[in-house]
Design a protein around this motif. Sequence first.
Motif, short mmCIF file in Angstrom:
data_model
loop_
_atom_site.label_atom_id
_atom_site.label_comp_id
_atom_site.label_asym_id
_atom_site.label_seq_id
_atom_site.Cartn_x
_atom_site.Cartn_y
_atom_site.Cartn_z
N LEU A 253 12.44 12.22 9.63
CA LEU A 253 12.06 11.02 10.35
C LEU A 253 10.56 11.07 10.64
O LEU A 253 10.06 12.02 11.25
CB LEU A 253 12.84 10.90 11.66
N THR A 254 9.85 10.02 10.20
CA THR A 254 8.40 10.03 10.23
C THR A 254 7.86 8.75 10.85
O THR A 254 8.27 7.65 10.46
CB THR A 254 7.84 10.16 8.79
N LEU A 255 6.97 8.88 11.81
CA LEU A 255 6.29 7.71 12.37
C LEU A 255 5.31 7.18 11.34
O LEU A 255 4.44 7.91 10.85
CB LEU A 255 5.54 8.11 13.65
N ARG A 256 5.42 5.88 11.02
CA ARG A 256 4.58 5.32 9.95
C ARG A 256 3.46 4.42 10.47
O ARG A 256 2.43 4.29 9.80
CB ARG A 256 5.45 4.50 8.98
N THR B 68 0.83 -1.20 0.00
CA THR B 68 0.00 0.00 0.00
C THR B 68 0.86 1.25 0.00
O THR B 68 0.37 2.35 -0.24
CB THR B 68 -0.91 0.01 1.24
N TYR B 69 2.15 1.07 0.28
CA TYR B 69 3.10 2.18 0.33
C TYR B 69 4.51 1.60 0.21
O TYR B 69 4.79 0.54 0.79
CB TYR B 69 2.95 2.93 1.65
N ASP B 70 5.38 2.22 -0.55
CA ASP B 70 6.76 1.75 -0.61
C ASP B 70 7.70 2.91 -0.84
O ASP B 70 7.32 3.94 -1.39
CB ASP B 70 6.94 0.68 -1.68
N PRO C 174 0.16 6.65 1.22
CA PRO C 174 -0.37 5.50 1.92
C PRO C 174 -1.85 5.31 1.64
O PRO C 174 -2.59 6.29 1.53
CB PRO C 174 -0.15 5.84 3.40
N ALA C 175 -2.24 4.07 1.51
CA ALA C 175 -3.65 3.76 1.27
C ALA C 175 -4.30 3.30 2.55
O ALA C 175 -3.64 2.77 3.44
CB ALA C 175 -3.76 2.67 0.21
N PHE D 47 4.66 -3.28 8.45
CA PHE D 47 5.62 -2.22 8.15
C PHE D 47 7.00 -2.90 8.09
O PHE D 47 7.50 -3.40 9.09
CB PHE D 47 5.58 -1.15 9.23
N TYR D 48 7.57 -2.92 6.90
CA TYR D 48 8.73 -3.78 6.63
C TYR D 48 9.89 -2.95 6.07
O TYR D 48 9.72 -2.13 5.17
CB TYR D 48 8.32 -4.85 5.62
N ALA D 49 11.10 -3.18 6.62
CA ALA D 49 12.30 -2.51 6.12
C ALA D 49 13.42 -3.54 5.98
O ALA D 49 13.57 -4.42 6.84
CB ALA D 49 12.73 -1.41 7.09
#
Length: 455
Positions: A371-374, A34-36, A420-421, A58-60
């Motif tokens: 830096l962003t809280l996702r 939904t977001y990359d 983001p969806a 949420f994957y890194a």
Amino acid sequence: MKKLLVIVSIALAAALLLPVAALAFSADVLDNPTYDYTQNGFIYKEASANVNGAQKLFYAEYNSTQTDSEYEWVIHSIRNGTQTTRSTVMQIANDYENTTGRKVMFAANGDYFDNTGANMESYVNNGIVISKGSFITKHCIGFDNNGKVALGRMTEVEKRLVVYVDGQPHFFEIDKFNQQPAEGEIAVYDKAGSYTVTDAGVLTVKTDSVNMSMYPVFGTDYTMTATGVQQEKSFRLNSGQFAVVYTSTHNDLLSTHAYGEEVSLVEIPAGDFLGCTWVLGGYDMLVNNFTVNTDCHDDNDGDGAAPRTLIGIKEDGTTFVCVLDGRQGSYAKGVTVEQEAQLAGVLGAKYALELDGGGSSTAIVRIDDVLTLRNKPSDRSMRAVSNAILLVEKEQQSVTPDPDNPNEPDPDEPSEPQQPADPSIPTGDIIAIAVCAVVVIACTTVAIVLIRKKR
């Protein structure tokens, strides 16, 4: 008639239970994010899934073992000596940037912790043991960003002297305590009193540690006049001091050591964890040498649906972190630890460890240099935790154009992030539900026809 109704009921139940039976993550869970966001080999994805309810991942990932890697994985905490200060993942990431001058690309929560903020399992920071775990049911993962990986319990350590010169650590074996060193040896004197040594040099170190036997003992060089190796040298140690006594073998480095620079007594990982620069604690081993754990703990809500955080390392050296939201109704339910282990296997882990979860689960990404809280922590705000796993810039990040090759391409620009969806049911699950609906309608139609013929 009764037999017919039983058959119809079974068919209807089987059809309706088809989606529920899909309680495992599929291998394509990240194929339609939904977001990359990507930058210089760093890959970040968000995805929705329908596994035992709505899920949000949420994957890194990044492979720091490659020779041209620009980032590396580290563990960081905000500490006062050995005392950890509970801080949010955002605060820990900001502190790392402020103290090192290196940017953080991704950050997630790390080990479990107690009420004081102390982490529960083993914690090694830049090669130095900050704490050793004492819970036989908990485990940790160690790595060095060059391919070394260890999983299990860190039970062996070795004592070392670490001396910083121009900010760089130099590790030495400690050959003796409170005794005259022979040539080539280093001795540490850690008891208050007056001493005389021969053919040796002395660094006097000041420390705030009250127990010299409780490592690490962090200190700073308190030597007023560095004289190097002398035929005879007398010195006195007061409370809150220790001394490093060295011979001519180490004279060039230690005789010029600067006043105020760090000198510490530490422990380093040994045994299976020897060579691990970083060790992070957690709970269950989720995947060990490609074997997925199917007997995970059920205490501490291990068998309940909850937010989770895991770290995994693939066979090629790629390290990944996956955070799952949970306990938030139709947005995200969360998973059990066994489902977390199954997910780690699906994501390609050779080794994987369960990190702290619940309200601690936090995913932060640097997007457009901010830096962003996702994710959406279940506490509704970021929880103060013990430590965090970070992906950071390596020290040498500047890129100097080659004057002999003016056409050399610029470094890779980050891809444009997609918006983001809202969480939604994945396409595969929509198809499954549609099939179920068709089966239900077909079964009902057959039942009606048969009932009418019976009449």
